[in-house]
Each structure stands twice: as C-alpha cells, then as structure tokens.
Motif scaffolding. Structure first.
Motif, mmCIF file in Angstrom:
data_model
loop_
_atom_site.group_PDB
_atom_site.id
_atom_site.type_symbol
_atom_site.label_atom_id
_atom_site.label_comp_id
_atom_site.label_asym_id
_atom_site.label_seq_id
_atom_site.Cartn_x
_atom_site.Cartn_y
_atom_site.Cartn_z
ATOM 1 N N LYS A 1 1.066 -1.387 -0.173
ATOM 2 C CA LYS A 1 0.271 -0.361 0.101
ATOM 3 C C LYS A 1 0.737 1.556 0.507
ATOM 4 O O LYS A 1 0.276 2.399 -0.085
ATOM 5 C CB LYS A 1 -0.738 0.050 1.184
ATOM 6 C CG LYS A 1 -1.831 -1.039 1.302
ATOM 7 C CD LYS A 1 -2.905 -0.592 2.478
ATOM 8 C CE LYS A 1 -4.319 -1.743 2.263
ATOM 9 N NZ LYS A 1 -4.948 -1.314 3.125
ATOM 10 N N VAL A 2 1.723 1.403 0.544
ATOM 11 C CA VAL A 2 2.819 2.493 1.024
ATOM 12 C C VAL A 2 3.383 2.721 -0.468
ATOM 13 O O VAL A 2 3.329 3.963 -0.757
ATOM 14 C CB VAL A 2 3.809 2.198 1.605
ATOM 15 C CG1 VAL A 2 5.026 4.049 1.711
ATOM 16 C CG2 VAL A 2 3.033 2.062 2.750
ATOM 17 N N GLN A 3 3.743 1.582 -1.354
ATOM 18 C CA GLN A 3 4.467 2.068 -2.353
ATOM 19 C C GLN A 3 3.914 2.298 -3.365
ATOM 20 O O GLN A 3 3.673 3.923 -4.361
ATOM 21 C CB GLN A 3 4.924 0.122 -3.096
ATOM 22 C CG GLN A 3 6.465 0.273 -2.061
ATOM 23 C CD GLN A 3 6.627 -1.066 -3.016
ATOM 24 O OE1 GLN A 3 6.141 -2.385 -3.080
ATOM 25 N NE2 GLN A 3 8.191 -1.234 -2.967
ATOM 26 N N ARG A 4 2.258 2.328 -3.627
ATOM 27 C CA ARG A 4 1.395 2.577 -4.756
ATOM 28 C C ARG A 4 1.087 3.618 -4.039
ATOM 29 O O ARG A 4 0.664 4.416 -4.841
ATOM 30 C CB ARG A 4 0.057 1.579 -4.026
ATOM 31 C CG ARG A 4 0.338 0.109 -5.082
ATOM 32 C CD ARG A 4 -1.284 -0.671 -5.023
ATOM 33 N NE ARG A 4 -1.190 -1.322 -3.807
ATOM 34 C CZ ARG A 4 -1.751 -2.308 -3.517
ATOM 35 N NH1 ARG A 4 -3.211 -1.826 -4.126
ATOM 36 N NH2 ARG A 4 -2.214 -2.172 -2.215
ATOM 37 N N PHE A 5 0.846 4.082 -2.910
ATOM 38 C CA PHE A 5 0.569 5.923 -2.784
ATOM 39 C C PHE A 5 1.394 6.690 -3.156
ATOM 40 O O PHE A 5 0.941 7.637 -3.287
ATOM 41 C CB PHE A 5 0.064 5.792 -0.783
ATOM 42 C CG PHE A 5 0.403 6.792 -0.090
ATOM 43 C CD1 PHE A 5 -1.215 8.463 -0.557
ATOM 44 C CD2 PHE A 5 1.540 7.957 0.380
ATOM 45 C CE1 PHE A 5 -0.664 9.347 -0.183
ATOM 46 C CE2 PHE A 5 1.631 8.617 0.671
ATOM 47 C CZ PHE A 5 0.384 9.530 0.624
ATOM 48 N N SER B 1 4.001 6.223 -5.353
ATOM 49 C CA SER B 1 3.877 5.782 -6.982
ATOM 50 C C SER B 1 2.355 7.264 -7.809
ATOM 51 O O SER B 1 2.871 7.694 -8.608
ATOM 52 C CB SER B 1 4.439 4.663 -7.559
ATOM 53 O OG SER B 1 2.312 4.065 -6.929
ATOM 54 N N LYS B 2 1.664 6.978 -6.997
ATOM 55 C CA LYS B 2 0.016 7.950 -6.997
ATOM 56 C C LYS B 2 0.738 9.239 -6.942
ATOM 57 O O LYS B 2 0.766 10.391 -7.566
ATOM 58 C CB LYS B 2 -1.283 7.282 -6.183
ATOM 59 C CG LYS B 2 -1.568 6.160 -6.948
ATOM 60 C CD LYS B 2 -3.122 5.693 -6.657
ATOM 61 C CE LYS B 2 -3.894 4.150 -6.964
ATOM 62 N NZ LYS B 2 -5.085 3.777 -5.442
ATOM 63 N N ALA B 3 1.322 9.619 -6.037
ATOM 64 C CA ALA B 3 1.480 10.164 -5.571
ATOM 65 C C ALA B 3 2.568 11.258 -6.129
ATOM 66 O O ALA B 3 2.909 12.146 -6.927
ATOM 67 C CB ALA B 3 1.720 10.482 -3.863
ATOM 68 N N ALA B 4 3.104 10.410 -6.612
ATOM 69 C CA ALA B 4 5.034 11.108 -7.465
ATOM 70 C C ALA B 4 4.057 11.215 -8.689
ATOM 71 O O ALA B 4 4.258 12.575 -9.520
ATOM 72 C CB ALA B 4 5.864 9.930 -7.698
ATOM 73 N N ALA B 5 2.652 10.793 -9.410
ATOM 74 C CA ALA B 5 1.912 10.752 -10.581
ATOM 75 C C ALA B 5 1.650 11.837 -10.921
ATOM 76 O O ALA B 5 1.688 12.950 -11.315
ATOM 77 C CB ALA B 5 1.687 9.451 -11.052
ATOM 78 N N ILE B 6 1.242 12.340 -9.267
ATOM 79 C CA ILE B 6 -0.240 13.451 -9.121
ATOM 80 C C ILE B 6 0.885 15.023 -9.332
ATOM 81 O O ILE B 6 0.392 15.327 -9.822
ATOM 82 C CB ILE B 6 -0.988 13.358 -7.684
ATOM 83 C CG1 ILE B 6 -1.648 12.450 -8.434
ATOM 84 C CG2 ILE B 6 -1.561 14.868 -7.956
ATOM 85 C CD1 ILE B 6 -2.953 11.901 -7.012
ATOM 86 N N ALA B 7 2.112 15.051 -8.626
ATOM 87 C CA ALA B 7 3.089 15.587 -8.257
ATOM 88 C C ALA B 7 3.383 16.117 -9.488
ATOM 89 O O ALA B 7 3.629 17.261 -10.264
ATOM 90 C CB ALA B 7 3.871 15.382 -7.352
ATOM 91 N N ALA B 8 3.733 14.688 -10.598
ATOM 92 C CA ALA B 8 4.502 15.652 -12.016
ATOM 93 C C ALA B 8 3.327 15.853 -13.010
ATOM 94 O O ALA B 8 3.753 17.053 -13.495
ATOM 95 C CB ALA B 8 4.271 14.257 -12.589
ATOM 96 N N LEU B 9 1.836 15.463 -12.591
ATOM 97 C CA LEU B 9 0.812 16.675 -13.340
ATOM 98 C C LEU B 9 0.434 17.611 -12.429
ATOM 99 O O LEU B 9 0.762 18.838 -13.664
ATOM 100 C CB LEU B 9 -0.845 15.439 -12.939
ATOM 101 C CG LEU B 9 -0.362 14.361 -13.870
ATOM 102 C CD1 LEU B 9 -1.728 13.457 -13.561
ATOM 103 C CD2 LEU B 9 -0.376 14.686 -15.624
#
Length: 104
Positions: free
Chosen positions: A4-8, A10-18
């Motif tokens: 769950k931590v890795q998924r969180f 990875s989603k946070a990094a994708a949102i930050a990039a957007l």
C-alpha cells in the motif's frame, strides 16, 4: 505485489508530476501575455512622447506671445509670467524625454 505504501507513493509522484506540468504551462501562458502587453505598450510610447513634446512646443509659443504682449503693455509682472510659461514648457518637454528614456 506492491504494498500500500508503494502504491501511495507512486500515485503521489504521478499527481505531483501532473501538477508540475500544469503549473509550468500556466506560467508559460501568463509570460506570453505579459510579453504581448509589453510590446503593445512599447508601441504607444513613441507617439505619446512625441505628442507631449509637440504640446510643450505649442505651450512655449503661446507663452512667448502672451509674455511679449504683457511686456509691450508695460505690466510689472512679466518676469513671473516668463517663469510660469517657461516652467510649463520645460516640464512638458522633459516629461516627453523621460517617457522615451523610461520605456526604451
């Protein structure tokens, strides 16, 4: 399997990039608008400056005629009139020159 931590993360990094891409695009658009406004204002500086200098020349001519008329009629306050008209003419000419220098 991802935790769950890795998924969180990875989603946070994708949102930050957007968000980063969105903000950089918005800043680029506002920069283009500022550049366009600067170019438009710069295109009006020379005609306005020349107009102010021309008005200063006309004020100087009118002032010269009025001072001459006062001098010929024998008024005592011709020096005050000379200083007033000369000051107005000088102010207008200097404003025209300063506007050109400020926006050049």
């Amino acid at each position: 399997m991802k935790t769950k931590v890795q998924r969180f993360f990875s989603k946070a990094a994708a949102i930050a990039a957007l968000i980063f891409l969105w903000v950089s695009r918005a800043l680029a658009q506002s920069s283009a608008g500022i550049d366009q406004a600067t170019a438009e204002v710069s295109s009006y500086v020379d005609p306005v400056s020349n107009l102010i200098i021309a008005i200063g020349a006309v004020v100087g001519l009118i002032g010269g005629v009025r001072v001459y008329i006062k001098w010929q009629s024998g008024d005592q306050d011709t020096q005050k009139a000379i200083m007033g008209w000369f000051g107005a003419c000088l102010f207008l000419i200097l404003v025209g020159v300063v506007i050109k220098a400020f926006f050049a």
